[in-house]
Scaffold this motif. Structure first.
Motif, PDB file in Angstrom:
ATOM      1  N   UNK A 293       0.827  -1.203   0.000  1.00 47.88           N
ATOM      2  CA  UNK A 293       0.000   0.000   0.000  1.00 47.88           C
ATOM      3  C   UNK A 293       0.864   1.257   0.000  1.00 47.88           C
ATOM      4  N   UNK A 294       1.944   1.240   0.771  1.00 43.28           N
ATOM      5  CA  UNK A 294       2.826   2.409   0.844  1.00 43.28           C
ATOM      6  C   UNK A 294       3.522   2.626  -0.497  1.00 43.28           C
ATOM      7  N   UNK A 295       4.024   1.560  -1.110  1.00 40.84           N
ATOM      8  CA  UNK A 295       4.697   1.693  -2.410  1.00 40.84           C
ATOM      9  C   UNK A 295       3.739   2.234  -3.461  1.00 40.84           C
ATOM     10  N   UNK A 296       2.518   1.741  -3.462  1.00 38.76           N
ATOM     11  CA  UNK A 296       1.527   2.232  -4.429  1.00 38.76           C
ATOM     12  C   UNK A 296       1.222   3.705  -4.193  1.00 38.76           C
ATOM     13  N   UNK A 297       1.096   4.096  -2.925  1.00 37.10           N
ATOM     14  CA  UNK A 297       0.799   5.494  -2.613  1.00 37.10           C
ATOM     15  C   UNK A 297       1.972   6.403  -2.969  1.00 37.10           C
ATOM     16  N   UNK A 298       3.187   5.926  -2.783  1.00 41.32           N
ATOM     17  CA  UNK A 298       4.368   6.764  -3.003  1.00 41.32           C
ATOM     18  C   UNK A 298       4.785   6.832  -4.462  1.00 41.32           C
ATOM     19  N   UNK A 299       4.715   5.696  -5.184  1.00 33.37           N
ATOM     20  CA  UNK A 299       5.243   5.666  -6.546  1.00 33.37           C
ATOM     21  C   UNK A 299       4.208   5.304  -7.613  1.00 33.37           C
ATOM     22  N   UNK A 300       2.999   4.990  -7.204  1.00 30.36           N
ATOM     23  CA  UNK A 300       1.990   4.650  -8.187  1.00 30.36           C
ATOM     24  C   UNK A 300       2.252   3.295  -8.832  1.00 30.36           C
ATOM     25  N   UNK A 301       1.666   3.099 -10.020  1.00 30.20           N
ATOM     26  CA  UNK A 301       1.741   1.803 -10.693  1.00 30.20           C
ATOM     27  C   UNK A 301       2.534   1.854 -11.996  1.00 30.20           C
ATOM     28  N   UNK A 302       3.193   2.975 -12.253  1.00 27.49           N
ATOM     29  CA  UNK A 302       3.866   3.133 -13.543  1.00 27.49           C
ATOM     30  C   UNK A 302       5.346   2.753 -13.517  1.00 27.49           C
ATOM     31  N   UNK A 303       5.870   2.423 -12.347  1.00 19.37           N
ATOM     32  CA  UNK A 303       7.287   2.080 -12.252  1.00 19.37           C
ATOM     33  C   UNK A 303       7.538   0.675 -12.809  1.00 19.37           C
ATOM     34  N   UNK A 304       8.799   0.394 -13.141  1.00 21.45           N
ATOM     35  CA  UNK A 304       9.149  -0.924 -13.661  1.00 21.45           C
ATOM     36  C   UNK A 304       8.998  -1.975 -12.568  1.00 21.45           C
ATOM     37  N   UNK A 305       8.930  -3.231 -12.985  1.00 23.63           N
ATOM     38  CA  UNK A 305       8.804  -4.318 -12.021  1.00 23.63           C
ATOM     39  C   UNK A 305      10.020  -4.368 -11.109  1.00 23.63           C
ATOM     40  N   UNK A 306      11.218  -4.189 -11.686  1.00 24.85           N
ATOM     41  CA  UNK A 306      12.440  -4.224 -10.868  1.00 24.85           C
ATOM     42  C   UNK A 306      12.421  -3.126  -9.816  1.00 24.85           C
ATOM     43  N   UNK A 307      11.988  -1.925 -10.212  1.00 19.62           N
ATOM     44  CA  UNK A 307      11.924  -0.816  -9.260  1.00 19.62           C
ATOM     45  C   UNK A 307      10.924  -1.145  -8.153  1.00 19.62           C
ATOM     46  N   UNK A 308       9.744  -1.638  -8.540  1.00 13.86           N
ATOM     47  CA  UNK A 308       8.701  -1.901  -7.557  1.00 13.86           C
ATOM     48  C   UNK A 308       9.126  -2.969  -6.560  1.00 13.86           C
ATOM     49  N   UNK A 309       9.775  -4.035  -7.030  1.00 13.47           N
ATOM     50  CA  UNK A 309      10.220  -5.101  -6.134  1.00 13.47           C
ATOM     51  C   UNK A 309      11.237  -4.568  -5.132  1.00 13.47           C
ATOM     52  N   UNK A 310      12.148  -3.747  -5.624  1.00 19.46           N
ATOM     53  CA  UNK A 310      13.168  -3.193  -4.732  1.00 19.46           C
ATOM     54  C   UNK A 310      12.542  -2.176  -3.767  1.00 19.46           C
TER      55      UNK A 310
END
Length: 219
Positions: free
Chosen positions: A154-171
């Motif tokens: 939830x925090x990652x989605x709120x901070x960076x949204x859904x447009x980041x790459x998979x590698x970025x999101x996992x990290x």
């Protein structure tokens, strides 16, 4: 290629599945050379490919064409339709052959052994993650040695949204979860000043991982 069925080209999807099942599940003779293993996979793949061709030629294709005619009285299927029906028949025959002649080799003993090995691996990873958390290893997020929770997502989605790459999101998930575990501040929205600092950390780590490793000099 194999000489077992020279009239058929090996179906690449069948070969890939035979290779996967043989190497990852059933196993192969450790005494075989790499060439012998490839030959065994080729021979089995050629045999299964021939079975698929026989099923398709003998029944499936004709049945689908007859069914199409029944659904379209007075019409004949054009070449595009026939090709589509042949593709459907081939796909169905391939699945039938794989289930009857390949997947059937996965005995209950093999499946139980794989479940046991998987459980051991999951347990080992979980233990390593817990050890790194207990030791408060400040770099464990870089190795993804954390177990993200729903709150971290939830925090990652709120901070960076859904447009980041998979590698970025996992990290990002790893970093946020570590900060939650360590009671460190986490961003609450995309405009939180902390987002820029954490973004820089994540991107720097990704850049570092993308760099080719430098070979170790030999004496």
């Amino acid at each position: 290629m194999t000489t077992a069925h020279p009239e058929y080209d090996i179906d690449p999807e069948i070969r890939a599945e035979v290779s996967r099942i043989r190497r990852e599940w059933i196993g192969m003779d450790p005494q075989q050379t790499p060439v012998e293993r490839e030959r065994q996979i080729d021979e089995e793949s050629a045999h299964l490919t021939a079975l698929v061709a026989e099923i398709t030629d003998q029944s499936a294709h004709g049945f689908l064409v007859d069914q199409w005619r029944a659904d379209h009285p007075g019409s004949e299927p054009d070449q595009t339709t026939v090709l589509a029906l042949m593709t459907t028949a081939h796909r169905s025959a391939r699945q039938q052959v794989l289930e009857e002649h390949l997947y059937s080799q996965l005995t209950p003993e093999i499946l139980e052994q794989r479940r046991s090995e998987t459980a051991e691996l999951v347990g080992a990873v979980a233990a390593e993650i817990e050890s790194a958390r207990t030791a408060a290893d400040p770099d464990r997020w870089r190795r993804r040695m954390v177990q993200p929770t729903e709150l971290a997502e939830q925090i990652v989605t709120a901070a960076w949204g859904l447009s980041r790459s998979m590698d970025f999101t996992i990290l990002a998930l790893a970093l946020i979860q570590q900060r939650l575990d360590d009671n460190a501040p986490t961003p609450i929205s995309s405009v939180d000043p902390l987002v820029d600092d954490l973004t820089d950390l994540i991107e720097a780590q990704l850049d570092q991982e993308a760099e080719p490793s430098t070979p170790t000099p030999t004496s």
